[in-house]
Design a protein around this motif. Structure first.
Motif, short mmCIF file in Angstrom:
data_model
loop_
_atom_site.label_atom_id
_atom_site.label_comp_id
_atom_site.label_asym_id
_atom_site.label_seq_id
_atom_site.Cartn_x
_atom_site.Cartn_y
_atom_site.Cartn_z
N GLY A 686 59.08 -14.40 49.47
CA GLY A 686 57.70 -14.90 49.39
C GLY A 686 57.66 -16.42 49.36
O GLY A 686 56.87 -17.05 50.07
N HIS A 687 58.58 -17.01 48.56
CA HIS A 687 58.60 -18.47 48.45
C HIS A 687 58.90 -19.11 49.79
O HIS A 687 58.35 -20.15 50.13
N VAL A 688 59.82 -18.47 50.56
CA VAL A 688 60.14 -19.04 51.87
C VAL A 688 58.95 -18.91 52.82
O VAL A 688 58.55 -19.86 53.49
N LEU A 689 58.36 -17.69 52.83
CA LEU A 689 57.30 -17.44 53.81
C LEU A 689 56.04 -18.24 53.52
O LEU A 689 55.29 -18.58 54.44
N LYS A 690 55.81 -18.59 52.27
CA LYS A 690 54.56 -19.28 51.96
C LYS A 690 54.52 -20.68 52.58
O LYS A 690 53.45 -21.25 52.77
N LEU A 691 55.72 -21.20 52.91
CA LEU A 691 55.77 -22.53 53.50
C LEU A 691 54.99 -22.59 54.83
O LEU A 691 54.51 -23.63 55.22
N PHE A 692 54.90 -21.46 55.51
CA PHE A 692 54.14 -21.44 56.77
C PHE A 692 52.64 -21.48 56.54
O PHE A 692 51.88 -21.75 57.45
N GLN A 693 52.24 -21.19 55.35
CA GLN A 693 50.82 -21.11 55.04
C GLN A 693 50.33 -22.51 54.66
O GLN A 693 50.07 -22.78 53.50
N THR A 694 50.19 -23.40 55.70
CA THR A 694 49.91 -24.80 55.39
C THR A 694 48.43 -25.08 55.19
O THR A 694 48.06 -26.10 54.64
N GLY A 695 47.56 -24.19 55.69
CA GLY A 695 46.13 -24.45 55.58
C GLY A 695 45.64 -25.34 56.71
O GLY A 695 44.43 -25.58 56.85
N THR B 92 42.21 -32.12 59.89
CA THR B 92 43.39 -32.38 59.06
C THR B 92 43.01 -32.57 57.59
O THR B 92 43.85 -32.41 56.71
N GLU B 93 41.74 -32.91 57.37
CA GLU B 93 41.31 -33.06 55.98
C GLU B 93 40.99 -31.70 55.34
O GLU B 93 40.86 -31.60 54.12
N ILE B 94 40.81 -30.70 56.19
CA ILE B 94 40.38 -29.39 55.68
C ILE B 94 41.59 -28.47 55.58
O ILE B 94 42.01 -27.87 56.57
N ASN B 95 42.18 -28.39 54.37
CA ASN B 95 43.33 -27.48 54.20
C ASN B 95 43.24 -26.75 52.87
O ASN B 95 44.19 -26.64 52.13
N LEU B 96 42.03 -26.28 52.55
CA LEU B 96 41.83 -25.54 51.29
C LEU B 96 42.67 -24.26 51.25
O LEU B 96 43.04 -23.78 50.18
N MET B 97 42.94 -23.66 52.39
CA MET B 97 43.56 -22.34 52.42
C MET B 97 45.07 -22.41 52.40
O MET B 97 45.74 -21.48 52.83
N ARG B 98 45.65 -23.55 51.92
CA ARG B 98 47.11 -23.60 51.89
C ARG B 98 47.60 -22.97 50.59
O ARG B 98 46.86 -22.70 49.67
N TRP B 99 48.94 -22.80 50.51
CA TRP B 99 49.52 -22.16 49.32
C TRP B 99 49.44 -23.16 48.22
O TRP B 99 49.80 -23.30 47.26
#
Lengths: 718, 99
Positions: A686-695, B92-99
């Motif tokens: 999970g920790h590795v995969l979350k890195l792809f979840q950049t937003g 690029t300013e909108i990244n609320l959905m990140r971990w």
């Protein structure tokens, strides 16, 4: 319609009392609660007496058989009475089945379990054996119910107490009337449950603060030790079921007869008998499972009298006698029963001589007397065992109720070192207690004399070595019970000052049962006067071995098997019948002179025990202390109950706890480790995969783009 | 004009759209780039339909346009909401959905 059709009501009435008092008892005034409880038992007693009378009404039985009402169950349709079973009138498997030759009445109520080939019917059977037990349990039970009204008058849990007591009666009656092993087992477990509930009745109180044991702990101990025995009972039942395909008493014992003729079947029969006997050692507190009974004294005294002296603990003896056919077919098992009974009698009597708690002395005395009963059963003298069950119920219930009266008067004091000179304050209690003490010591003509003497005589012919143990125990019995009488009622006044204020004789509801039981403990023995004695004393002729003769038809089949195998020369009751008929003077070469000698010897032993008790405890002096010092280690060993609890702690509980800790460690360090490894692996991924979840939308878009390019490239290339 | 010219135009428009989506920061520009990609596909669809002489491709173009209009309506509504919250349309300013 005779009383025989109403057998099913006998256990049901106390059960109804339990339901009413259990549900509504708290909202009802105390006289109503105790009234319901006592009347339920009294009504059952009346029904039982009526049913037993009808059972012996030969003309009535013949009429019922001729009318066909017995087999066709006219009037015996319990479905109409709330049993929920609608029976076909012509179904011979249901309704009332009469066998006038024994005489036995069986009432099958409904098919309880029907699985594959196994079909267990919920049925009751009334024959002389269950009749005697019924009368003892209901009679003594009723008296103890009455006694409890006075004894429990100041207790908060009044309704709860009577509800449990009634439930106990119901279960005990099921046990006695049961027509198959499984129905008996229901009662067997039910009385165990009630025993547990009533031992832990004052569950908040400490029972033994030295060992940090509460009353609830004592109840648990009783229940768990009993479970060990019950496990044996269950295994025995399973073995019987596998072998005979039925748990019905009649079918099983017929099967035993057939199997006993087959060479090489001894092992199987012995295994069955021994497994059942393991159950009996648990319920009836024999070596090695007797440790629970002394702790069961944590319960209120009427409970000790009813459950842990007069009735429940004799269930094991009753079961062995009920299975007489099985036990006589397995002589080795029978020998084990005798040896265990003899050893228990001796060991418990030795402990009883050294205890200082009035109820503990009586508890060990009960264990010891139960040992006598098994000793009798173990030499094939089943009717003497039941005889002793009966007389013991009278005098031991009386002893316990007397002890309860003393404890009640002394506001809870149980240590006999802080009693003494109570005769003037408690005249009725003292008088009745003394009668019971004479009866248990075996002084003629009180009840205990006849039953104990019959047992010892039977043992003498079969197992002379065990007879020595039994006779010595008889002396010890006289000693410890009179030691108790001297220390409690006579001698110097050692009552603590603050307890002296409310010293008083108990109310009539407690004294009346004492007097009734004292009467029974005095005359109860005349039901089984040995034949040779009845011959020579005018007026006793009619009483010669009445009870063994009455029970004889039940054990007849068993004796046929045993005699056929030549394993045992049965002393009872064929012997009694012989002597009564004057056809032979004795058995195995023993003459009437021998019988007289044995009897004189046992009376002498009893008198010696009483005299010894008087020497040590009846008069002032240091003799008792000096003797204890002289005996040294032996005395301390007996006082510490031979350290059997500690021994079990060492050899059973310690390894068991060690095993538990090992299992705990295995669970913690192996099973948990594996489970945790899976969890850890998931977490790392999970920790590795979350890195792809950049937003970042652009990163997502890029990955989609790369994906599309890769896909298209792949499709084009292939 | 040969078919290849239409396909070439469609490809060029599509690549421009992709580049716009990947490189631009302004959400509205990205939207317009997406519209460009959709229309590049429309050109290709119409060209192929004409080439094969069927009507299916041309009808499909209308579907794409309808969907594109609906998508634009929803997308613009979302961006107005975001703009009210963040005072910017820079993705690029909108990244609320990140971990």
């Amino acid at each position: 319609m005779s009383f025989l059709h109403l057998i099913w009501l006998i256990p049901l009435l106390p059960l109804a009392g339990f339901v009413i008092n259990g549900l509504l008892g708290k909202r009802m005034p105390r006289p109503v609660v105790s009234g319901i409880a006592c009347l339920a038992v009294l009504a059952s007693l009346v029904l039982a007496v009526g049913a037993i009378r009808d059972l012996h009404d030969q003309q009535g039985l013949a009429d019922m058989l001729n009318n066909g009402s017995a087999l066709s169950a006219i009037g015996a349709r319990p479905g109409a009475d709330g049993f929920g079973a609608v029976l076909a009138p012509t179904d011979p498997d249901h309704g009332l089945v009469l066998d006038p030759s024994i005489p036995r009445a069986r009432q099958i109520q409904w098919t309880w379990l029907s699985v594959g080939n196994l079909s267990v019917k919920w049925g009751y059977s009334l024959d002389p054996l269950s009749a005697i037990m019924l009368l003892v349990v209901l009679g003594v039970g009723f008296l103890i119910h009455v006694y409890s009204i006075g004894y429990m008058a100041h207790d908060e849990g009044f309704a709860r107490f009577f509800a449990y007591l009634n439930l106990f009666m119901a279960m005990m009656l099921v046990l006695i009337l049961a027509d198959s092993f499984l129905v008996m087992f229901v009662g067997w477990e039910g009385v165990g449950l009630c025993s547990y509930l009533l031992i832990g009745f004052n569950y908040r109180d400490m029972f033994n603060s030295a060992r940090d044991q509460s009353c609830a702990d004592a109840g648990r101990k009783a229940f768990i030790v009993n479970r060990i025995g019950d496990f044996g009972f269950m295994l025995g039942m399973l073995l019987i079921l596998v072998t005979f395909g039925s748990l019905d008493f009649g079918q099983v014992f017929r099967g035993v007869h057939v199997l006993a003729q087959v060479p090489g079947s001894q092992g199987l029969l012995t295994a069955m008998a021994l497994l059942l006997f393991v159950g009996a050692t648990g319920k009836s507190a024999q070596i090695p499972l007797f440790v629970w009974l002394p702790d069961a004294m944590a319960g209120p005294t009427p409970v000790s009298a009813l459950i842990h002296a007069a009735t429940m603990v004799t269930a094991g003896v009753y079961m062995v006698c009920r299975c007489a056919a099985l036990f006589t077919a397995a002589p080795l098992a029978l020998t084990v029963v005798a040896v265990v009974g003899g050893l228990t009698a001796l060991l418990a009597a030795a402990i009883a001589c050294t205890q200082t708690d009035i109820k503990k002395v009586l508890a060990y005395s009960t264990v010891s007397q139960l040992g006598y009963m098994f000793l009798a059963a173990g030499v094939g003298a089943f009717s003497f065992a039941i005889f002793h069950v009966m007389t013991h119920a009278f005098f031991k219930a009386l002893l316990f109720l007397g002890a309860g009266s003393v404890i009640h008067a002394l506001s809870g004091e149980q240590d006999i070192r802080r009693m003494g000179r109570l005769t003037r304050v408690l005249p009725w209690t003292f008088g009745t207690f003394a009668v019971a003490a004479v009866a248990i010591a075996g002084i003629p003509p009180f009840a205990g004399f006849f039953s104990k003497d019959s047992i010892l005589a039977a043992v003498f012919y079969e197992q002379p070595i065990l007879w020595v143990a039994g006779a010595f125990t008889a002396g010890l019995t006289a000693f410890y019970i009179w030691r108790l009488v001297f220390l409690t009622f006579l001698g110097s006044d050692r009552v603590e000052k603050e307890r002296r204020g409310h010293l008083h004789e108990s109310p009539w509801s407690m004294v009346a049962p004492l007097v009734m039981l004292a009467f029974l403990a005095t005359v109860g023995g005349f039901l089984g006067v040995p034949a040779f004695l009845a011959e020579s004393v005018p007026g006793l002729h009619a009483a010669a071995e009445w009870l063994p003769g009455y029970l004889e038809p039940v054990f007849r089949e068993a004796h046929v098997v045993g005699a056929g195998m030549g394993a045992l020369g049965f002393h009872d009751p064929a012997h009694g019948a012989q002597v009564a008929a004057g056809s032979a003077a004795g058995h195995g070469g023993v003459t009437a002179a021998g019988e007289w000698g044995l009897m004189a010897l046992s009376v002498l032993l009893a008198l010696a025990g009483i005299a010894w008790a008087w020497l040590l405890h009846g008069r002032a002096g240091e003799l008792a202390a000096r003797l204890a010092a002289a005996l040294g280690g032996g005395y301390r060993l007996a006082r510490d109950r031979f350290r059997i609890d500690e021994l079990y702690d060492r050899i059973l509980l310690k390894p068991f706890y060690f095993m538990c800790r090992a299992a705990d460690a295995f669970d913690r360090f192996v099973i948990d480790l594996l489970v945790n490894l899976v969890a850890i692996a998931t977490e790392i991924t999970g920790h590795v995969l979350k890195l792809f979840q950049t937003g970042s939308v652009r990163a997502y878009a890029l990955s989609v783009f790369i994906g599309v390019v890769a896909l298209v490239t792949f499709l084009v290339m292939s | 004009m040969p078919l290849v010219a239409y396909i070439g135009l469609s490809a060029i428009l599509f690549v421009i759209g992709v580049m716009g989506v990947l490189l631009k920061r302004n959400a509205l520009t990205i939207f317009m780039s997406i519209e460009l990609m959709l229309n590049a596909v429309n050109v290709a669809l119409a060209a192929f339909a004409r080439h094969h002489g069927g009507l299916d491709g041309q009808i499909f173009v209308f579907f794409v346009m309808t969907v594109a209009a609906a998508e634009a309506a929803v997308g613009l509504a979302i961006f107005i909401a975001i703009f009210r919250l963040k005072k910017t349309t820079d993705v690029t300013e909108i990244n609320l959905m990140r971990w």
